[in-house]
Motif scaffolding. Structure first.
Motif, PDB file in Angstrom:
ATOM      1  N   THR C  53       0.812  -1.213   0.000  1.00 52.86           N
ATOM      2  CA  THR C  53       0.000   0.000   0.000  1.00 52.86           C
ATOM      3  C   THR C  53       0.845   1.261   0.000  1.00 52.86           C
ATOM      4  O   THR C  53       2.066   1.200   0.060  1.00 52.86           O
ATOM      5  N   ASN C  54       0.193   2.406  -0.106  1.00 52.77           N
ATOM      6  CA  ASN C  54       0.926   3.659  -0.262  1.00 52.77           C
ATOM      7  C   ASN C  54       1.557   4.135   1.050  1.00 52.77           C
ATOM      8  O   ASN C  54       1.156   3.721   2.137  1.00 52.77           O
ATOM      9  N   PHE C  55       2.545   5.022   0.922  1.00 54.82           N
ATOM     10  CA  PHE C  55       3.333   5.473   2.063  1.00 54.82           C
ATOM     11  C   PHE C  55       2.611   6.504   2.928  1.00 54.82           C
ATOM     12  O   PHE C  55       3.022   6.767   4.042  1.00 54.82           O
ATOM     13  N   VAL C  56       1.587   7.112   2.396  1.00 51.00           N
ATOM     14  CA  VAL C  56       0.889   8.172   3.129  1.00 51.00           C
ATOM     15  C   VAL C  56       0.106   7.589   4.297  1.00 51.00           C
ATOM     16  O   VAL C  56       0.130   8.111   5.404  1.00 51.00           O
ATOM     17  N   THR C  57      -0.589   6.488   4.013  1.00 49.70           N
ATOM     18  CA  THR C  57      -1.564   5.984   4.980  1.00 49.70           C
ATOM     19  C   THR C  57      -1.259   4.563   5.425  1.00 49.70           C
ATOM     20  O   THR C  57      -2.109   3.911   6.021  1.00 49.70           O
ATOM     21  N   ILE C  58      -0.054   4.098   5.148  1.00 47.86           N
ATOM     22  CA  ILE C  58       0.308   2.716   5.472  1.00 47.86           C
ATOM     23  C   ILE C  58       0.171   2.439   6.960  1.00 47.86           C
ATOM     24  O   ILE C  58      -0.253   1.354   7.360  1.00 47.86           O
ATOM     25  N   SER C  88      -1.418 -15.443   4.735  1.00 48.92           N
ATOM     26  CA  SER C  88      -2.277 -14.253   4.691  1.00 48.92           C
ATOM     27  C   SER C  88      -3.644 -14.655   4.139  1.00 48.92           C
ATOM     28  O   SER C  88      -3.735 -15.184   3.031  1.00 48.92           O
ATOM     29  N   GLY C  89      -4.690 -14.399   4.914  1.00 49.06           N
ATOM     30  CA  GLY C  89      -6.028 -14.812   4.491  1.00 49.06           C
ATOM     31  C   GLY C  89      -6.496 -14.119   3.223  1.00 49.06           C
ATOM     32  O   GLY C  89      -7.278 -14.678   2.438  1.00 49.06           O
ATOM     33  N   ALA C  90      -6.029 -12.886   3.030  1.00 56.10           N
ATOM     34  CA  ALA C  90      -6.343 -12.123   1.819  1.00 56.10           C
ATOM     35  C   ALA C  90      -5.357 -10.966   1.781  1.00 56.10           C
ATOM     36  O   ALA C  90      -4.853 -10.541   2.820  1.00 56.10           O
ATOM     37  N   ASP C  91      -5.062 -10.489   0.590  1.00 53.88           N
ATOM     38  CA  ASP C  91      -4.111  -9.386   0.458  1.00 53.88           C
ATOM     39  C   ASP C  91      -4.823  -8.091   0.041  1.00 53.88           C
ATOM     40  O   ASP C  91      -5.940  -8.125  -0.484  1.00 53.88           O
ATOM     41  N   TYR C  92      -4.137  -6.982   0.292  1.00 54.29           N
ATOM     42  CA  TYR C  92      -4.653  -5.657  -0.076  1.00 54.29           C
ATOM     43  C   TYR C  92      -3.592  -4.963  -0.918  1.00 54.29           C
ATOM     44  O   TYR C  92      -2.433  -4.867  -0.496  1.00 54.29           O
ATOM     45  N   ILE C  93      -3.975  -4.525  -2.110  1.00 56.04           N
ATOM     46  CA  ILE C  93      -3.047  -3.776  -2.962  1.00 56.04           C
ATOM     47  C   ILE C  93      -3.634  -2.409  -3.278  1.00 56.04           C
ATOM     48  O   ILE C  93      -4.769  -2.290  -3.743  1.00 56.04           O
ATOM     49  N   ASN C  94      -2.841  -1.379  -2.993  1.00 56.75           N
ATOM     50  CA  ASN C  94      -3.249   0.011  -3.157  1.00 56.75           C
ATOM     51  C   ASN C  94      -2.182   0.692  -4.003  1.00 56.75           C
ATOM     52  O   ASN C  94      -0.997   0.639  -3.668  1.00 56.75           O
ATOM     53  N   VAL C  95      -2.601   1.309  -5.118  1.00 62.52           N
ATOM     54  CA  VAL C  95      -1.626   1.860  -6.066  1.00 62.52           C
ATOM     55  C   VAL C  95      -1.390   3.361  -5.862  1.00 62.52           C
ATOM     56  O   VAL C  95      -1.128   4.096  -6.815  1.00 62.52           O
ATOM     57  N   TRP C 120      -7.686 -11.188  -3.093  1.00 59.33           N
ATOM     58  CA  TRP C 120      -7.103  -9.868  -2.790  1.00 59.33           C
ATOM     59  C   TRP C 120      -8.066  -8.737  -3.124  1.00 59.33           C
ATOM     60  O   TRP C 120      -8.973  -8.895  -3.939  1.00 59.33           O
ATOM     61  N   VAL C 121      -7.819  -7.615  -2.481  1.00 58.24           N
ATOM     62  CA  VAL C 121      -8.615  -6.398  -2.646  1.00 58.24           C
ATOM     63  C   VAL C 121      -7.752  -5.363  -3.365  1.00 58.24           C
ATOM     64  O   VAL C 121      -6.619  -5.112  -2.952  1.00 58.24           O
ATOM     65  N   LEU C 122      -8.299  -4.777  -4.420  1.00 58.54           N
ATOM     66  CA  LEU C 122      -7.576  -3.720  -5.140  1.00 58.54           C
ATOM     67  C   LEU C 122      -8.180  -2.361  -4.821  1.00 58.54           C
ATOM     68  O   LEU C 122      -9.389  -2.176  -4.881  1.00 58.54           O
ATOM     69  N   ASP C 123      -7.306  -1.405  -4.502  1.00 58.66           N
ATOM     70  CA  ASP C 123      -7.715  -0.016  -4.294  1.00 58.66           C
ATOM     71  C   ASP C 123      -7.067   0.798  -5.419  1.00 58.66           C
ATOM     72  O   ASP C 123      -5.879   1.106  -5.353  1.00 58.66           O
ATOM     73  N   PRO C 124      -7.833   1.118  -6.467  1.00 57.85           N
ATOM     74  CA  PRO C 124      -7.231   1.769  -7.645  1.00 57.85           C
ATOM     75  C   PRO C 124      -7.097   3.275  -7.449  1.00 57.85           C
ATOM     76  O   PRO C 124      -7.607   4.071  -8.245  1.00 57.85           O
ATOM     77  N   VAL C 125      -6.372   3.670  -6.392  1.00 55.90           N
ATOM     78  CA  VAL C 125      -6.209   5.083  -6.040  1.00 55.90           C
ATOM     79  C   VAL C 125      -5.734   5.897  -7.240  1.00 55.90           C
ATOM     80  O   VAL C 125      -4.771   5.526  -7.900  1.00 55.90           O
ATOM     81  N   ALA C 126      -6.414   6.984  -7.513  1.00 51.88           N
ATOM     82  CA  ALA C 126      -6.011   7.921  -8.565  1.00 51.88           C
ATOM     83  C   ALA C 126      -6.006   7.294  -9.953  1.00 51.88           C
ATOM     84  O   ALA C 126      -5.233   7.716 -10.831  1.00 51.88           O
ATOM     85  N   THR C 251     -11.272  -4.296   4.599  1.00 45.39           N
ATOM     86  CA  THR C 251     -12.036  -5.175   3.707  1.00 45.39           C
ATOM     87  C   THR C 251     -11.266  -6.470   3.459  1.00 45.39           C
ATOM     88  O   THR C 251     -11.845  -7.570   3.467  1.00 45.39           O
ATOM     89  N   ALA C 252      -9.945  -6.358   3.273  1.00 48.24           N
ATOM     90  CA  ALA C 252      -9.113  -7.560   3.108  1.00 48.24           C
ATOM     91  C   ALA C 252      -9.124  -8.405   4.384  1.00 48.24           C
ATOM     92  O   ALA C 252      -9.157  -9.639   4.320  1.00 48.24           O
ATOM     93  N   THR C 253      -9.111  -7.741   5.529  1.00 51.96           N
ATOM     94  CA  THR C 253      -9.183  -8.472   6.805  1.00 51.96           C
ATOM     95  C   THR C 253     -10.463  -9.307   6.870  1.00 51.96           C
ATOM     96  O   THR C 253     -10.427 -10.484   7.242  1.00 51.96           O
ATOM     97  N   TYR C 254     -11.595  -8.702   6.486  1.00 48.99           N
ATOM     98  CA  TYR C 254     -12.855  -9.456   6.504  1.00 48.99           C
ATOM     99  C   TYR C 254     -12.882 -10.510   5.408  1.00 48.99           C
ATOM    100  O   TYR C 254     -13.454 -11.586   5.581  1.00 48.99           O
ATOM    101  N   LEU C 255     -12.254 -10.199   4.273  1.00 48.83           N
ATOM    102  CA  LEU C 255     -12.231 -11.172   3.168  1.00 48.83           C
ATOM    103  C   LEU C 255     -11.468 -12.438   3.584  1.00 48.83           C
ATOM    104  O   LEU C 255     -11.689 -13.516   3.034  1.00 48.83           O
ATOM    105  N   ALA C 256     -10.588 -12.303   4.570  1.00 49.43           N
ATOM    106  CA  ALA C 256      -9.851 -13.473   5.061  1.00 49.43           C
ATOM    107  C   ALA C 256     -10.771 -14.482   5.733  1.00 49.43           C
ATOM    108  O   ALA C 256     -10.417 -15.658   5.864  1.00 49.43           O
ATOM    109  N   VAL C 257     -11.960 -14.022   6.150  1.00 51.82           N
ATOM    110  CA  VAL C 257     -12.864 -14.937   6.874  1.00 51.82           C
ATOM    111  C   VAL C 257     -14.251 -15.036   6.234  1.00 51.82           C
ATOM    112  O   VAL C 257     -15.105 -15.775   6.753  1.00 51.82           O
TER     113      VAL C 257
END
Lengths: 312, 312, 312
Positions: C53-58, C88-95, C120-126, C251-257
């Motif tokens: 994920t991004n450095f601003v809100t990691i 990892s139950g599910a991953d999160y990718i934020n661009v 995995w969950v995609l966050d297509p930031v910007a 959302t990825a945390t919940y997707l793990a279960v």
């Protein structure tokens, strides 16, 4: 006694509105109007100020810009930054935690800004430390920012690097001041370097306006002609990381809606007032940072505009 | 009943000051003096401890170092880090969120520290995960840190990697323990690996002193000879990210003014006391982190020095 | 009047449990059971959800995952991410804040996830800004995520990029929407793009389930068939950086279960309830973020499950 927060004073004790009649708009009453307008306009129009900043305080920079009423976007790739610039009122570049590719990316970004006359604020964090940082900061000389904001040591080091010191001799290596991220010099030592730096920036600017802000116990702001001193703030601001960086980011937020001098003054005054409020509402650096962000949000434009400002 | 916070106990129930008379300075009363002095000296002299750390908790590392009374600087480029080292009392390296260039940069930095005898703390976050991290951690064996701080799984994995396990056989591949960033092993399982690791570090150190700290429900600190156990803290410390990382950073802050054993004990004791105070003043992980930073700032040197410490 | 928080409504005013009988499990009462179970199961089992994920809100992403009851690990190197995926139950990718090497690393990681059916969950930031980001987001089309979460502008831009717009014509360049990190479009404009995107994701998923979540004043969640609207939350969530990113992480945390629809609904409902609680307990964005993390920790599974949800 007069209300210190409204005092107008210059080096000769003469009311500054009479001694400063040039374009730089040094009438303090007029400046206060411009400061209040900038604070209000940010809150009303929510301008985007994009940042290329260090990893330590990137979150606080964004949160401070939001708390001041602006919008934030952070990027490191030249294609991202340059794509976003047209919707960004002003950019903020901070050379804190460098990665190898910044050596090419940052000069490329600065050239793009220069070409389009895009306004930006430079925070020369740790100027004088590291070969890569020195290369980057030297490269910026050809495509200068609109505002430089730093501590006294950084401003002195940058002026040295750009050959703007009184002592600078052609052929001499600029002095390397291993200041780290904290100032080892007092703000007063930076008055002349700051003034020369601001004159250099203004000469390069499309509209010939620029400013330099030196953070310290008493903040110093200059447009190259007049030097303004803003006392106040809180010693706790040195006990959280990023007070200076986020001030740079908020300066870019104000620069999106105001001239460089007004932007630098408004940001410094906002920070001083918010710091004072936060100090009374906190019990250590953790609660200080929380209260500080709340105060950035809650302080009124009138409070900021009424700040104590001394002209010299 | 005796005051637990002042108890002195060893495995055989004999007062430790009689059973430990070697150079490592195991008299607990003497250790308490050294701990109090370290806490006070950091607050009085504000030493800089530079960090090369992960992006998740880099802000908390800096803020914790400031709250403990030190100064912080974060860098990733070898030229930056090596330029800053002479003014940094000790460095902190955390291998949490690796970037590709770290594979060369981190061993290069460690070699530079080794050459000059510069003290540093290693946090082997997620040791055992990822080929790049394993390469970096193995490379550090030739230029070891002064202190290693990690959770039990990380300490066990690092000792394995460096061939320091009792079971290590030449030619065997070190076990890969996919621990992630959270310990899957109990602190007790790490006693022997920690002790062997500390002995290895001490043998490589210019002054033959070193320490290993294992964070857990009960923290464990060893100089390779004596093993110290520090109970306390708060379960909420596992509900914020970076309690361990920032403890590593603060350990470097103390290492700037104290010997490795004292630095590791002082940092662990400070964290345990601050965690306990924060738990009583918070209502969830958000307010816990705020109260924790305040407590790092407000806890007294006497409170830290009076911490419950058990010797074995 | 009926209790709004329990209302069940669809476009035709007919109780949705009668009009939705397909596999996607649209009985709202059943959904509430699944939401409550997901919230409880995360707290009981503490699943790991890894983030790139991004450095601003990691930091906030990690802290929000911990506050929701999960575990967090952040990585950027493919070898790290791929090594950690099995635990990892599910991953999160934020661009969000891209670095140059992500252009190869992110598609490589997505291919590895696709090969093993890793969720995995995609966050297509910007989305739409920058050549590199566009290349990465286009590459993901071949190895799609399980859930996409974004603001309206990002969802519309991604659907365009993947040729899923109603207007998309072969040979046409996808529209570039320079939305920055903030939505310029209303959630309602994203209903059809979100639905098409979810259908595309579901068709690619091993178990044919997927979801798209659109954050806004009223959150929108769809599994490609039914569209759910979740009103509530707090305007202060737009005054801190990372409310959206950390929602993606949770959302990825919940997707793990849980299944994708339940995970997206549970995360949105949790965020809305926590935002409302935090707003009443804060005095600005600084104290809001603190209270928000506390509320993520303290809100009950019943409160989340009883959230107002409208079906269309």
């Amino acid at each position: 006694m007069s209300d210190a927060s409204l005092s107008i004073r210059n080096e000769r004790g003469i009311d500054s509105s009479y001694t400063n009649s040039d374009d730089s708009g040094c009438d303090l009453a007029d400046l206060r109007v411009r400061i209040r307008t900038a604070v209000e306009q940010v809150r009303a129009t929510r301008p985007l100020a994009q940042s290329f900043t260090n990893f330590v305080t990137i979150n606080l920079v964004a949160n401070a810009q939001l708390a001041a009423g602006g919008a934030a976007a952070m990027s490191f790739l030249p294609d991202d930054v340059i794509d976003t610039a047209p919707i960004s009122g002003a950019d903020y570049i901070n050379v804190g935690t460098l990665l190898p590719f910044y050596k090419d990316a940052l000069p490329q970004i600065a050239r793009a800004f220069h070409k389009t006359g895009h306004k930006w604020v430079l925070d020369p964090v740790a100027a004088g430390i590291g070969r890569t940082r020195t290369e980057i900061l030297r490269a910026f000389r050809a495509t200068p920012p609109t505002i430089v904001r730093g501590n006294a040591s950084e401003i002195i080091a940058l002026a040295d690097m750009w050959g703007l010191s009184a002592e600078a001799e052609p052929g001499n290596q600029p002095a390397t001041r291993p200041a780290g991220v904290e100032a080892v010099d007092e703000v007063d030592a930076a008055v002349e370097p700051a003034r020369r730096l601001a004159q250099f920036l203004a000469a390069s600017a499309p509209d010939k306006t620029a400013a330099v802000a030196v953070s310290g116990k008493i903040d110093l702001v200059t447009d190259g002609e007049t030097v303004y001193r803003l006392p106040g703030g809180s010693a706790m601001m040195t006990k959280i990381t990023g007070a200076g960086c986020s001030l740079g980011g908020v300066t870019a937020t104000y620069l999106a809606v105001a001239d460089p001098l007004t932007a630098a003054l408004a940001a410094s005054a906002l920070y001083d007032r918010a710091g004072e409020i936060a100090e009374t509402q906190s019990n250590g650096p953790g609660s200080f940072q929380v209260a500080f962000l709340d105060a950035l949000w809650n302080v009124t434009a009138d409070q900021v505009a009424a700040s104590e400002i001394h002209m010299f």
